[in-house]
Write a protein that holds these residues in place. Structure first.
Motif, mmCIF file in Angstrom:
data_model
loop_
_atom_site.group_PDB
_atom_site.id
_atom_site.type_symbol
_atom_site.label_atom_id
_atom_site.label_comp_id
_atom_site.label_asym_id
_atom_site.label_seq_id
_atom_site.Cartn_x
_atom_site.Cartn_y
_atom_site.Cartn_z
ATOM 1 N N HIS A 1 0.821 -1.216 0.000
ATOM 2 C CA HIS A 1 0.000 0.000 0.000
ATOM 3 C C HIS A 1 0.854 1.264 0.000
ATOM 4 O O HIS A 1 0.640 2.168 -0.814
ATOM 5 C CB HIS A 1 -0.913 -0.045 1.227
ATOM 6 N N HIS B 1 -5.205 6.624 -4.626
ATOM 7 C CA HIS B 1 -6.121 7.506 -3.886
ATOM 8 C C HIS B 1 -6.375 8.745 -4.726
ATOM 9 O O HIS B 1 -5.522 9.147 -5.512
ATOM 10 C CB HIS B 1 -5.509 7.943 -2.546
ATOM 11 N N HIS C 1 -14.456 7.153 3.834
ATOM 12 C CA HIS C 1 -13.345 6.209 4.049
ATOM 13 C C HIS C 1 -12.131 6.936 4.639
ATOM 14 O O HIS C 1 -11.513 6.474 5.585
ATOM 15 C CB HIS C 1 -12.999 5.517 2.715
ATOM 16 N N HIS D 1 -10.223 6.556 8.488
ATOM 17 C CA HIS D 1 -8.788 6.370 8.721
ATOM 18 C C HIS D 1 -8.299 7.353 9.778
ATOM 19 O O HIS D 1 -7.552 7.008 10.690
ATOM 20 C CB HIS D 1 -8.003 6.636 7.433
ATOM 21 N N LEU D 2 -8.760 8.595 9.607
ATOM 22 C CA LEU D 2 -8.293 9.639 10.513
ATOM 23 C C LEU D 2 -8.818 9.413 11.923
ATOM 24 O O LEU D 2 -8.100 9.609 12.905
ATOM 25 C CB LEU D 2 -8.730 11.010 9.994
ATOM 26 N N GLY E 1 -3.873 6.843 10.344
ATOM 27 C CA GLY E 1 -4.101 8.201 9.857
ATOM 28 C C GLY E 1 -3.218 8.563 8.669
ATOM 29 O O GLY E 1 -3.398 9.598 8.060
ATOM 30 N N GLU E 2 -2.263 7.723 8.360
ATOM 31 C CA GLU E 2 -1.239 8.070 7.381
ATOM 32 C C GLU E 2 -1.195 7.049 6.244
ATOM 33 O O GLU E 2 -1.022 5.851 6.496
ATOM 34 C CB GLU E 2 0.100 8.079 8.141
ATOM 35 N N ALA F 1 -0.720 2.989 6.863
ATOM 36 C CA ALA F 1 -2.044 2.501 7.292
ATOM 37 C C ALA F 1 -2.204 0.992 7.157
ATOM 38 O O ALA F 1 -2.783 0.329 8.024
ATOM 39 C CB ALA F 1 -3.133 3.208 6.494
ATOM 40 N N PHE G 1 -7.056 -2.059 9.138
ATOM 41 C CA PHE G 1 -7.159 -1.525 7.773
ATOM 42 C C PHE G 1 -8.021 -2.429 6.896
ATOM 43 O O PHE G 1 -8.876 -1.960 6.146
ATOM 44 C CB PHE G 1 -5.742 -1.427 7.186
HETATM 45 N N1 LIG Z 1 -4.882 10.876 3.888
HETATM 46 C C1 LIG Z 1 -6.286 10.789 4.112
HETATM 47 C C2 LIG Z 1 -6.628 9.743 5.168
HETATM 48 C C3 LIG Z 1 -6.082 8.393 4.844
HETATM 49 C C4 LIG Z 1 -6.495 7.750 3.727
HETATM 50 C C5 LIG Z 1 -6.006 6.491 3.375
HETATM 51 O O1 LIG Z 1 -6.406 5.910 2.353
HETATM 52 C C6 LIG Z 1 -5.037 5.883 4.205
HETATM 53 O O2 LIG Z 1 -4.563 4.734 3.906
HETATM 54 C C7 LIG Z 1 -4.640 6.579 5.363
HETATM 55 C C8 LIG Z 1 -5.145 7.805 5.652
HETATM 56 C C9 LIG Z 1 -6.834 12.163 4.551
HETATM 57 O O3 LIG Z 1 -6.076 12.992 5.022
HETATM 58 O O4 LIG Z 1 -8.018 12.375 4.453
#
Ligand SMILES: N[C@@H](CC1=CC(=O)C(=O)C=C1)C(=O)O
Length: 474
Positions: free
Chosen positions: A70, A109, A312, A316-317, A366-367, A371, A377
């Motif tokens: 990932h 993403h 989604h 995560h956050l 969160g990252e 993640a 996850f």
């Molecule tokens: N980076 C995304 C949150 C996030 C999405 C993901 O897909 C991930 O694997 C980890 C974190 C945000 O700030 O909204």
């Protein structure tokens, strides 16, 4: 380029991925009734333990290998600069190594391949679990964020226990609570502050309110983090985690009339089912553009449309360590918020460095970089995949996904949109349903594509059981 074989396993009767709570309830009922037989939950947990601990980290089925597709460990792409055919001037490592325009992991993403890449990914992990002896029939349950119990009280208990007692009396480390790294990963993405997301060998993953920042070796970051984490001795960390999750899920705005309008994650998940086409449904970049193009002014009665990726992200956050501040939007008082204004608070609460008004503790979820090393996850993404399937059912795209001509060059359809190109893919590549979902290949060596994974029942051999937005816990 790494390759990971994804074996498609069509079934006469698709296997059912069930709600995690249902699997957990069956387990508790069996125990109450005095049964010592291995429950579905135990089979699942043992398979997880095996891929985390028994397999060499280099094994294709090991959690370390799969978790690493990932994000970290990042792969670079070597760009060679020749003066003449035989005279190599310079080798420049780009993707994920030193240039934040590139992404060194394989995931997608902010791009249209977000739902399909993650579908293949979760399936790959499930394949690995099924390769464990005695586990060949298991399915991965989905963590139903929108069932009433989760909205009211947070995670199913199994995600909150460090150890699990099996029916035969043995007690094992709970592989769903955390993962202990079998090898270190280095965050080679040069931009500040991301370099902190390196994890050493034996590092154990954490969730809110614990901090996962240990990556800056030249500072005392690891010891600052350890000191801070020690203030949340297990199990005192669990209530804040569940409070954070339920706050995010339930968030609402109170109107003058006294009525509360839900705008939290649970509501967003519900709304994403209304996204009008696959492109808008699939990712944040495309949906933002679509909303701009189509919502000129108020009173259209439609939208703004919510892409699946949006709730989604928030989930995560919520698990990883962002908490909703007690602002006007938050009618919950968010009772579990820690406010650890320790001497090095900046290490732990880094709102300013995020350029947003949320505080963050940097648990792995969160990252994007890290993640996929937290086992939760895959249960989260299994739910996300179920939402994708429910959208496909509602919009009659269960056997074939459609990208209409007018959206083929839309934001989110180029790999320079959002997080940037994945390893080995030239920048500026247009994405479509035939783009290879790397690193996954079929048993015959050909690339797995979005078109291959559209039909989960017909091609992949699984389907989804009851849960929110269908006949149960609606
Ligand atoms: N980076 C995304 C949150 C996030 C999405 C993901 O897909 C991930 O694997 C980890 C974190 C945000 O700030 O909204």
């Amino acid at each position: 380029m790494a390759q990971s074989v994804l074996s498609f396993d069509p079934q006469e009767q698709p296997r059912v991925r069930r709600s995690f709570r249902d699997v957990e309830k069956d387990h508790f009922v069996a125990r109450q009734q005095g049964s010592t037989d291995r429950t579905e939950l135990e089979t699942l947990v043992l398979a997880w333990l095996s891929i985390q601990e028994d397999l060499d980290p280099k094994d294709p089925n090991s959690f370390f290998t799969i978790g690493g597709y990932h994000g970290e460990p990042f792969r670079g792409v070597d760009t060679m600069l020749y003066a003449t055919a035989n005279d190599l001037l310079l080798t420049k490592r780009q993707a994920g190594w030193s240039n934040s325009m590139w992404w060194g992991g394989y995931c997608y993403h902010n791009q249209i391949l977000f739902p399909t890449w993650h579908r293949a990914y979760v399936y790959r992990l499930e394949n690995a679990l099924r390769s464990v002896k005695g586990c060949q029939d298991l399915t991965l349950p989905f963590l139903d964020w929108c069932d009433s119990e989760t909205i009211e009280s947070g995670l199913p208990i199994t995600f909150c226990q460090k150890e699990i007692a099996l029916g035969d009396g043995t007690v094992i480390r709970n592989p769903l609570y955390s993962y202990v790294f079998q090898a270190g990963v280095f965050d080679s993405l040069g931009t500040f502050p991301d370099t902190e997301y390196s994890k050493p060998l034996y590092y154990e993953t954490v969730r809110y309110p614990l901090s996962g920042l240990v990556g800056l070796p030249k500072t005392d970051q690891a010891s600052t983090t350890a000191t801070y984490n020690a203030t949340w001795e297990y199990p005192t960390n669990l209530q804040p985690l569940n409070d954070n999750i339920t706050s995010w899920l339930k968030l609402g705005v109170e109107l003058h009339s006294g009525k509360t309008v839900p705008i939290g994650i649970a509501q967003k998940f519900r709304e994403c089912l209304d996204a009008p086409n696959y492109v808008v449904f699939s990712n944040v970049s495309s949906a933002s553009q679509y909303n701009q193009d189509n919502l000129q002014g108020v009173g259209t009665g439609q939208g703004p449309f919510v892409p699946l990726e949006s709730p989604h992200n928030s989930m995560h956050l919520a698990v990883g360590g962002y908490h909703i501040p007690n602002g006007p939007l938050n009618t919950n008082s968010n009772p579990g918020d820690p406010v650890p204004d320790n001497a090095n608070g900046d290490m732990v609460w880094r709102a300013s460095r995020r350029l947003c008004n949320r505080d963050v503790t940097d648990g792995e979820q969160g990252e994007n970089d890290t993640a996929a090393f937290d086992p939760i996850f895959y249960f989260h993404h299994c739910f996300v995949d179920r939402m994708f399937w429910l959208w496909q059912q509602k919009h009659k795209q269960t056997t074939k996904l459609v990208i209409e001509a007018e959206y083929q060059r839309y934001p989110g359809t180029n790999n320079f949109d959002g997080q940037g190109p994945t390893p080995g893919r030239p920048a500026g590549t247009w994405l479509d349903l035939d783009t290879p979902l790397e690193p996954f290949v079929k048993t015959d060596g050909s690339s797995v594509k979005s078109t291959d994974v559209a039909d989960i029942e017909g091609s992949l051999g699984y389907t989804y059981g009851p849960g929110s937005f269908t006949d149960k816990h609606a």
